[in-house]
Design a protein around this motif. Sequence first.
Motif, PDB file in Angstrom:
ATOM      1  N   GLY A   1       4.319  26.514  -3.236  1.00  0.00           N
ATOM      2  CA  GLY A   1       4.332  26.500  -5.079  1.00  0.00           C
ATOM      3  C   GLY A   1       5.521  27.910  -5.167  1.00  0.00           C
ATOM      4  N   ASN A   2       4.793  28.109  -6.991  1.00  0.00           N
ATOM      5  CA  ASN A   2       6.123  29.158  -7.337  1.00  0.00           C
ATOM      6  C   ASN A   2       5.285  30.311  -6.878  1.00  0.00           C
ATOM      7  N   MET A   3       6.010  31.105  -5.930  1.00  0.00           N
ATOM      8  CA  MET A   3       4.983  32.517  -5.298  1.00  0.00           C
ATOM      9  C   MET A   3       5.201  33.889  -5.746  1.00  0.00           C
ATOM     10  N   ASP A   4       7.068  33.653  -5.787  1.00  0.00           N
ATOM     11  CA  ASP A   4       7.408  35.023  -6.030  1.00  0.00           C
ATOM     12  C   ASP A   4       7.335  35.951  -4.905  1.00  0.00           C
ATOM     13  N   VAL A   5       6.989  35.440  -4.016  1.00  0.00           N
ATOM     14  CA  VAL A   5       7.087  36.429  -2.554  1.00  0.00           C
ATOM     15  C   VAL A   5       8.290  37.494  -2.423  1.00  0.00           C
TER      16      VAL A   5
ATOM     17  N   GLY B   1      13.245  25.853  -5.045  1.00  0.00           N
ATOM     18  CA  GLY B   1      13.746  26.455  -5.764  1.00  0.00           C
ATOM     19  C   GLY B   1      13.568  27.888  -6.511  1.00  0.00           C
ATOM     20  N   ASP B   2      14.008  28.701  -7.370  1.00  0.00           N
ATOM     21  CA  ASP B   2      13.764  29.413  -8.374  1.00  0.00           C
ATOM     22  C   ASP B   2      14.185  30.864  -7.475  1.00  0.00           C
ATOM     23  N   MET B   3      15.576  31.007  -6.947  1.00  0.00           N
ATOM     24  CA  MET B   3      15.973  32.249  -5.949  1.00  0.00           C
ATOM     25  C   MET B   3      16.055  33.440  -6.653  1.00  0.00           C
ATOM     26  N   HIS B   4      15.682  33.966  -6.660  1.00  0.00           N
ATOM     27  CA  HIS B   4      16.353  35.758  -7.361  1.00  0.00           C
ATOM     28  C   HIS B   4      17.292  36.203  -6.148  1.00  0.00           C
ATOM     29  N   ALA B   5      18.118  37.347  -6.804  1.00  0.00           N
ATOM     30  CA  ALA B   5      19.129  38.176  -6.496  1.00  0.00           C
ATOM     31  C   ALA B   5      18.380  39.337  -5.272  1.00  0.00           C
TER      32      ALA B   5
ATOM     33  N   GLY C   1       5.186  42.161  -7.942  1.00  0.00           N
ATOM     34  CA  GLY C   1       4.796  42.359  -9.463  1.00  0.00           C
ATOM     35  C   GLY C   1       5.294  41.409 -10.100  1.00  0.00           C
ATOM     36  N   GLU C   2       7.209  41.796 -10.576  1.00  0.00           N
ATOM     37  CA  GLU C   2       7.595  41.126 -10.940  1.00  0.00           C
ATOM     38  C   GLU C   2       7.142  41.308 -12.669  1.00  0.00           C
ATOM     39  N   LEU C   3       7.167  42.323 -12.577  1.00  0.00           N
ATOM     40  CA  LEU C   3       7.151  43.059 -14.109  1.00  0.00           C
ATOM     41  C   LEU C   3       6.797  42.295 -14.827  1.00  0.00           C
TER      42      LEU C   3
HETATM   43 CA    CA Z   1       9.463  32.366 -10.015  1.00  0.00          CA
END
Ligand code: CA
Length: 298
Positions: free
Chosen positions: A153-157, A180-184, A189-191
């Motif tokens: 899921g939305n792990m944001d690793v 989905g939800d790509m980050h450049a 932490g993703e503060l």
């Molecule tokens: Ca995310």
Amino acid sequence: MKTVPRSKVIYSFSSQHKPAEHIKPGEIVLLETEDALGGQIKNEENSLDVLDWSKVDGATGPIFIEGAEPGDTLAVEILDIKIDEKGLIVTVPKHGILGEKPFKPSTKMAITKDGYVHFDEGVRVRADPMIGTIGVAPESDEIPSGSLGRHGGNMDVKMLTAGTKLYLPVFVEGALFAAGDMHAVQADGELCVSAIEVAGEALLKFNLIKNRKPKWPILEAHGSFAILACGKTLDEAASSASRAAVKALMREYAWSFEMAYMFGSLTVDLEINQVVDPKKGVRAVISKEFMSLDSLLT
Ligand code: CA
């Protein structure tokens, strides 16, 4: 090669979703993804007020992998990630690690060019494109795609970049994979609750390991394995990641709990994935010098 277009969007991981595509193990798929805000924000003046919150945190899919059954492992190799030039980051009042502090909703557009994210005049950050949301249908009926768990899921690793492999436990027939939800770029932490959110496409290769599965998603990159655990608190997430690591060390060396616990103190790094999603994420990282994939699966 099959392409799954970004119009095939889901807002939850669920066994009830109709597959967007069927593939066989060994197949490569091009997955197109929308940014985490559903492409709704086009400029810095677009207030967050205009946002339809039912259309955020989408994932493209699901993909039905033939032969995948509960108790198996779905191995996903991220062969390549391409992202759009234009990305954005937002602050959302009451959100992020400093959410208790009063601040305004704001949007910052950022262009990624020549390998850098240009954040402000003269301030740039090396781009490191990654996939924020990636997972399979869970055991339970439905988990929103903005949340996370044993299904991924939305792990944001930030380590979920091209060249990494992810091992996900399969809970339902066909696994029903989506991402989905790509980050450049994103830091651990993703503060502020968002990173440089971008649309993009990922080239993914799928394989199956039959009849064995990890307790939590496992990431393989840079000569190490990382156990991706989560919990209501960072303490709970750290404890779950550590428990899984110590159990894997017991299997790897046929050791007692005490031996594995001690060795974990020497070789297992606990690192923060993010502190801002519905569950906090911690990874236990251990070198392949001390751990085989085999011991991470049961
Ligand atoms: Ca995310």
